[in-house]
Write a protein that holds these residues in place. Structure first.
Motif, PDB file in Angstrom:
ATOM      1  N   SER A 228      54.760  26.254  54.348  1.00  0.00           N
ATOM      2  CA  SER A 228      54.935  26.018  55.565  1.00  0.00           C
ATOM      3  C   SER A 228      55.655  27.405  56.408  1.00  0.00           C
ATOM      4  O   SER A 228      55.482  27.352  57.570  1.00  0.00           O
ATOM      5  CB  SER A 228      55.623  24.780  55.893  1.00  0.00           C
ATOM      6  N   GLY A 229      56.454  28.228  55.588  1.00  0.00           N
ATOM      7  CA  GLY A 229      57.170  29.328  56.000  1.00  0.00           C
ATOM      8  C   GLY A 229      56.161  30.432  56.022  1.00  0.00           C
ATOM      9  O   GLY A 229      56.764  31.503  56.664  1.00  0.00           O
ATOM     10  N   GLY A 230      54.887  30.399  55.861  1.00  0.00           N
ATOM     11  CA  GLY A 230      54.023  31.360  55.855  1.00  0.00           C
ATOM     12  C   GLY A 230      54.202  32.376  54.744  1.00  0.00           C
ATOM     13  O   GLY A 230      53.590  33.219  54.464  1.00  0.00           O
ATOM     14  N   THR A 231      54.741  31.792  53.636  1.00  0.00           N
ATOM     15  CA  THR A 231      54.764  32.804  52.339  1.00  0.00           C
ATOM     16  C   THR A 231      53.297  32.744  51.613  1.00  0.00           C
ATOM     17  O   THR A 231      52.960  31.558  51.478  1.00  0.00           O
ATOM     18  CB  THR A 231      55.903  32.200  51.408  1.00  0.00           C
ATOM     19  N   ASN A 232      52.828  33.794  51.177  1.00  0.00           N
ATOM     20  CA  ASN A 232      51.847  33.980  50.432  1.00  0.00           C
ATOM     21  C   ASN A 232      52.016  33.813  48.957  1.00  0.00           C
ATOM     22  O   ASN A 232      52.934  34.506  48.400  1.00  0.00           O
ATOM     23  CB  ASN A 232      51.204  35.439  50.772  1.00  0.00           C
ATOM     24  N   PHE A 233      51.193  33.217  48.214  1.00  0.00           N
ATOM     25  CA  PHE A 233      51.445  32.671  46.797  1.00  0.00           C
ATOM     26  C   PHE A 233      50.871  33.739  46.067  1.00  0.00           C
ATOM     27  O   PHE A 233      49.913  34.372  46.327  1.00  0.00           O
ATOM     28  CB  PHE A 233      51.069  31.446  46.475  1.00  0.00           C
TER      29      PHE A 233
END
Length: 402
Positions: free
Chosen positions: A58-63
């Motif tokens: 939800s915070g826009g972090t890419n895995f």
């Protein structure tokens, strides 16, 4: 009465109480305790880990690749955990209603609902326990199965071919893409000397790895004139399969240094048509650091045989490295539990008794033909997986108590 370490109460106890008193006994039925607290604590920890990953999304972090794989596992686990919790809540509500209800008709309805929900709750508990355990390192891979006859003379060659056919039919039953990489027929034309089967279905290794070991057969051979039962054996090796991606990208494949391999080419031998002994299409690859040897000659093309040989070599090396790591871990661990993947005899096929017995989990199936046709093999594998999960869960509980 309880069954096993999980603490599942049998419905027979509840039924006897109801018949004797026409109402529930609070002392007997108010604590289902389906899973050990250590396992439930592990489930809550995994749920919290999933919440953390969802916040990152939800915070826009890419895995990265590892996080994506873990997120997929945790999401699947959460569905299993939610189903278990829902059934457990229903169970508790029914017990509470039964403890305060006096109407015999309503008590009968509650009893019927409990009779329906108890086996569902037991299954959900078993599934959750399996999902709590970390997945196998190669759980998402395809599989390579290697077959070799053991003791028992020519009958062992015939039985080895029976096993090969059983796994081919098992793949067909599940609609798994598969390919016979190599097969050497016995000089008599009956039975095989060795064979290699590739299964190109993601996750098939995690299912078939339980089939590795020595398979024993007890039956009267066709050549036996006095009706005596012979015992012979065959060995099955199950390896994870590594291959290129669909786009041709092989970045994830093991690379070999020039001095690691010795590659020999030679003329194919055995039955096979005009190309045999006329072209140098057979390939033998030796991995010099480990001494592992792979020989493939089934294709007419030397290039294709080399590709197949490298595929098998990568799988054998990956399996060897994994076993070496597991052995080091076992050496540093105290209070070891028995393993279900030991290399001795794992299963007996008795034709006279129409019986298959898996010695790792003491499970017997009286449907030999269904097993050999591949349609009933899952019944045996399910029991082996359950035994593996039970042993691993006990080890987890033991570690939590130290």
């Amino acid at each position: 009465m309880y069954r096993g370490f999980c603490g599942i109460r049998t419905f027979a106890t509840f039924n006897r109480v109801c018949n004797a008193t026409t109402r529930f006994s609070l002392a007997m039925l108010d604590q289902p305790a389906l899973l050990h607290p250590a396992l439930l604590a592990k489930a809550r920890a995994l749920t919290e880990e999933l919440n953390i990953l969802e916040k990152k999304i939800s915070g826009g972090t890419n895995f990265n690749q590892g996080e994506s794989k873990q997120y997929a596992y945790l999401t699947s686990f959460a569905n299993t955990y939610d189903h278990y919790q829902s059934l457990q809540e229903n169970y508790k509500e029914l017990i509470q209603m039964g403890n305060v209800e006096n109407d015999p008709l309503l008590l009968d309805e509650i009893k019927l609902e409990l009779e329906e929900i108890m086996p569902q709750l037991e299954t959900a508990s078993s599934n959750l326990k399996s999902r709590l355990l970390p997945p196998h390192e190669f759980a998402d891979k395809g599989a390579i199965l290697e077959f070799r006859p053991g003791a028992g003379g020519h009958e062992a060659n015939i039985f080895t071919n029976d096993l090969l056919n059983m796994y081919i039919k098992y793949c067909q039953y599940h609609n798994w893409k598969h390919e016979l990489l190599s097969k050497t027929v016995h000089v008599s034309g009956s039975g095989i000397v060795d064979a290699t089967l590739a299964v190109d279905f993601p996750g098939s290794y995690d299912r078939l790895r339980h089939e590795a070991g020595v398979h024993r057969v007890q039956r009267v051979p066709d050549t036996e004139t006095k009706g005596r039962v012979h015992t012979s054996a065959a060995g099955v090796v199950v390896l994870p399969k590594f291959e290129e991606n669909n786009n041709g990208n092989n970045a994830g494949l093991r690379k070999f240094k020039p001095d690691e391999l010795r590659i020999d080419v030679m003329r194919a031998s055995g039955a096979g048509g005009q190309h045999v002994n006329t072209t140098e299409s057979a390939v033998r690859i030796v991995h010099l650091p480990t001494g592992i040897v792979v020989h493939i000659q089934d294709e007419r093309s030397q290039h294709k045989n080399k590709e197949k040989a490298l595929t098998v070599l990568r799988s054998r090396l990956a399996e060897k490295e994994l076993r070496d790591r597991q052995e080091k871990e076992r050496e540093t661990r105290t209070g070891q539990v028995s393993s279900v993947d030991r290399s001795d005899k794992i299963r007996t096929y008795n034709f006279q008794q129409n019986r298959i017995t898996d010695h790792r989990c003491n499970f017997t199936l009286y449907d030999l033909e269904g097993c050999l046709q591949g349609t009933k093999l899952d019944l045996i594998i399910d029991q082996v997986e359950k035994k593996e999960a039970d042993d691993a869960a006990l080890e987890l509980i033991k570690e939590s108590q130290n």
